[in-house]
Scaffold this motif. Structure first.
Motif, PDB file in Angstrom:
ATOM      1  N   GLN A  21      50.310  51.528  53.889  1.00  0.00           N
ATOM      2  CA  GLN A  21      49.057  52.239  53.658  1.00  0.00           C
ATOM      3  C   GLN A  21      48.381  52.617  54.973  1.00  0.00           C
ATOM      4  O   GLN A  21      47.885  53.725  55.136  1.00  0.00           O
ATOM      5  CB  GLN A  21      48.102  51.365  52.829  1.00  0.00           C
ATOM      6  CG  GLN A  21      48.605  51.031  51.456  1.00  0.00           C
ATOM      7  CD  GLN A  21      48.832  52.266  50.626  1.00  0.00           C
ATOM      8  OE1 GLN A  21      47.939  53.113  50.511  1.00  0.00           O
ATOM      9  NE2 GLN A  21      50.006  52.398  50.054  1.00  0.00           N
ATOM     10  N   LEU A  24      49.646  55.778  56.950  1.00  0.00           N
ATOM     11  CA  LEU A  24      49.703  57.092  56.294  1.00  0.00           C
ATOM     12  C   LEU A  24      48.978  58.123  57.166  1.00  0.00           C
ATOM     13  O   LEU A  24      47.984  57.792  57.820  1.00  0.00           O
ATOM     14  CB  LEU A  24      49.031  57.038  54.921  1.00  0.00           C
ATOM     15  CG  LEU A  24      49.800  56.321  53.817  1.00  0.00           C
ATOM     16  CD1 LEU A  24      48.912  56.178  52.572  1.00  0.00           C
ATOM     17  CD2 LEU A  24      51.077  57.076  53.466  1.00  0.00           C
ATOM     18  N   PRO A  25      49.463  59.344  57.164  1.00  0.00           N
ATOM     19  CA  PRO A  25      48.754  60.381  57.925  1.00  0.00           C
ATOM     20  C   PRO A  25      47.354  60.593  57.351  1.00  0.00           C
ATOM     21  O   PRO A  25      47.129  60.374  56.154  1.00  0.00           O
ATOM     22  CB  PRO A  25      49.605  61.637  57.736  1.00  0.00           C
ATOM     23  CG  PRO A  25      50.772  61.256  56.907  1.00  0.00           C
ATOM     24  CD  PRO A  25      50.643  59.841  56.490  1.00  0.00           C
ATOM     25  N   ASN A  27      45.733  63.051  56.356  1.00  0.00           N
ATOM     26  CA  ASN A  27      45.588  63.959  55.208  1.00  0.00           C
ATOM     27  C   ASN A  27      46.039  63.326  53.885  1.00  0.00           C
ATOM     28  O   ASN A  27      45.715  63.841  52.815  1.00  0.00           O
ATOM     29  CB  ASN A  27      46.320  65.281  55.458  1.00  0.00           C
ATOM     30  CG  ASN A  27      47.811  65.091  55.654  1.00  0.00           C
ATOM     31  OD1 ASN A  27      48.256  64.061  56.149  1.00  0.00           O
ATOM     32  ND2 ASN A  27      48.574  66.096  55.289  1.00  0.00           N
ATOM     33  N   THR A  28      46.768  62.206  53.921  1.00  0.00           N
ATOM     34  CA  THR A  28      47.175  61.536  52.686  1.00  0.00           C
ATOM     35  C   THR A  28      46.575  60.140  52.550  1.00  0.00           C
ATOM     36  O   THR A  28      46.698  59.518  51.501  1.00  0.00           O
ATOM     37  CB  THR A  28      48.716  61.415  52.584  1.00  0.00           C
ATOM     38  OG1 THR A  28      49.211  60.706  53.711  1.00  0.00           O
ATOM     39  CG2 THR A  28      49.361  62.782  52.495  1.00  0.00           C
ATOM     40  N   PHE A  29      45.917  59.650  53.607  1.00  0.00           N
ATOM     41  CA  PHE A  29      45.307  58.319  53.572  1.00  0.00           C
ATOM     42  C   PHE A  29      44.094  58.331  52.654  1.00  0.00           C
ATOM     43  O   PHE A  29      43.218  59.178  52.762  1.00  0.00           O
ATOM     44  CB  PHE A  29      44.890  57.900  54.981  1.00  0.00           C
ATOM     45  CG  PHE A  29      44.202  56.570  55.037  1.00  0.00           C
ATOM     46  CD1 PHE A  29      44.935  55.397  54.913  1.00  0.00           C
ATOM     47  CD2 PHE A  29      42.825  56.489  55.199  1.00  0.00           C
ATOM     48  CE1 PHE A  29      44.307  54.162  54.960  1.00  0.00           C
ATOM     49  CE2 PHE A  29      42.196  55.256  55.251  1.00  0.00           C
ATOM     50  CZ  PHE A  29      42.933  54.097  55.123  1.00  0.00           C
ATOM     51  N   ASP A  30      44.044  57.374  51.727  1.00  0.00           N
ATOM     52  CA  ASP A  30      42.909  57.226  50.822  1.00  0.00           C
ATOM     53  C   ASP A  30      42.125  55.981  51.238  1.00  0.00           C
ATOM     54  O   ASP A  30      42.583  54.860  51.003  1.00  0.00           O
ATOM     55  CB  ASP A  30      43.389  57.102  49.377  1.00  0.00           C
ATOM     56  CG  ASP A  30      42.260  56.924  48.373  1.00  0.00           C
ATOM     57  OD1 ASP A  30      41.076  56.904  48.786  1.00  0.00           O
ATOM     58  OD2 ASP A  30      42.565  56.785  47.174  1.00  0.00           O
ATOM     59  N   SER A  33      41.563  53.413  48.453  1.00  0.00           N
ATOM     60  CA  SER A  33      42.745  53.134  47.647  1.00  0.00           C
ATOM     61  C   SER A  33      42.759  51.696  47.130  1.00  0.00           C
ATOM     62  O   SER A  33      42.549  50.740  47.879  1.00  0.00           O
ATOM     63  CB  SER A  33      43.995  53.386  48.496  1.00  0.00           C
ATOM     64  OG  SER A  33      45.121  52.779  47.924  1.00  0.00           O
ATOM     65  N   GLN A  73      41.626  55.033  61.367  1.00  0.00           N
ATOM     66  CA  GLN A  73      41.423  56.043  60.321  1.00  0.00           C
ATOM     67  C   GLN A  73      39.962  56.493  60.357  1.00  0.00           C
ATOM     68  O   GLN A  73      39.096  55.804  60.894  1.00  0.00           O
ATOM     69  CB  GLN A  73      41.783  55.474  58.941  1.00  0.00           C
ATOM     70  CG  GLN A  73      43.238  55.107  58.785  1.00  0.00           C
ATOM     71  CD  GLN A  73      44.157  56.326  58.618  1.00  0.00           C
ATOM     72  OE1 GLN A  73      43.734  57.476  58.641  1.00  0.00           O
ATOM     73  NE2 GLN A  73      45.438  56.043  58.456  1.00  0.00           N
TER      74      GLN A  73
END
Length: 90
Positions: A21, A24-25, A27-30, A33, A73
């Motif tokens: 997790q 993650l880049p 643009n896809t990291f939540d 989550s 992030q």
């Protein structure tokens, strides 16, 4: 008293899950989550279980790698931030 090798064997899969997790880049990291939160909770729980054990510097650095990535992030959810801080205090 667990050996550093035994601690590593228990912490490694938890750190790998968290790293999936954390790395993650953007643009896809939540940041909110549930998967991320659960990975943080599992790692924090294991660290709490071994609260009397001293982690070697190498093991502490290994645990900290995905945490550093999370801190890079752009943001984290409130619960995710809480668990990151709990992990850091171990």
């Amino acid at each position: 008293m667990a050996s550093q090798s035994a601690l590593f064997q228990e912490l490694r899969p938890l750190c790998v899950d968290l790293s999936r997790q954390a790395f993650l880049p953007p643009n896809t990291f939540d940041p909110s989550s549930l998967t991320l939160l659960n990975a943080l909770k599992r790692l924090e729980s294991k660290l709490t279980f071994y609260h009397d054990e001293s982690l070697s510097q190498k093991l502490a650095e290994y645990v900290f790698v995905p945490i550093v990535s999370l801190l890079k992030q752009s943001g984290l959810g409130d619960s995710q931030t809480e668990y990151v801080l709990r992990i850091i205090t171990h």
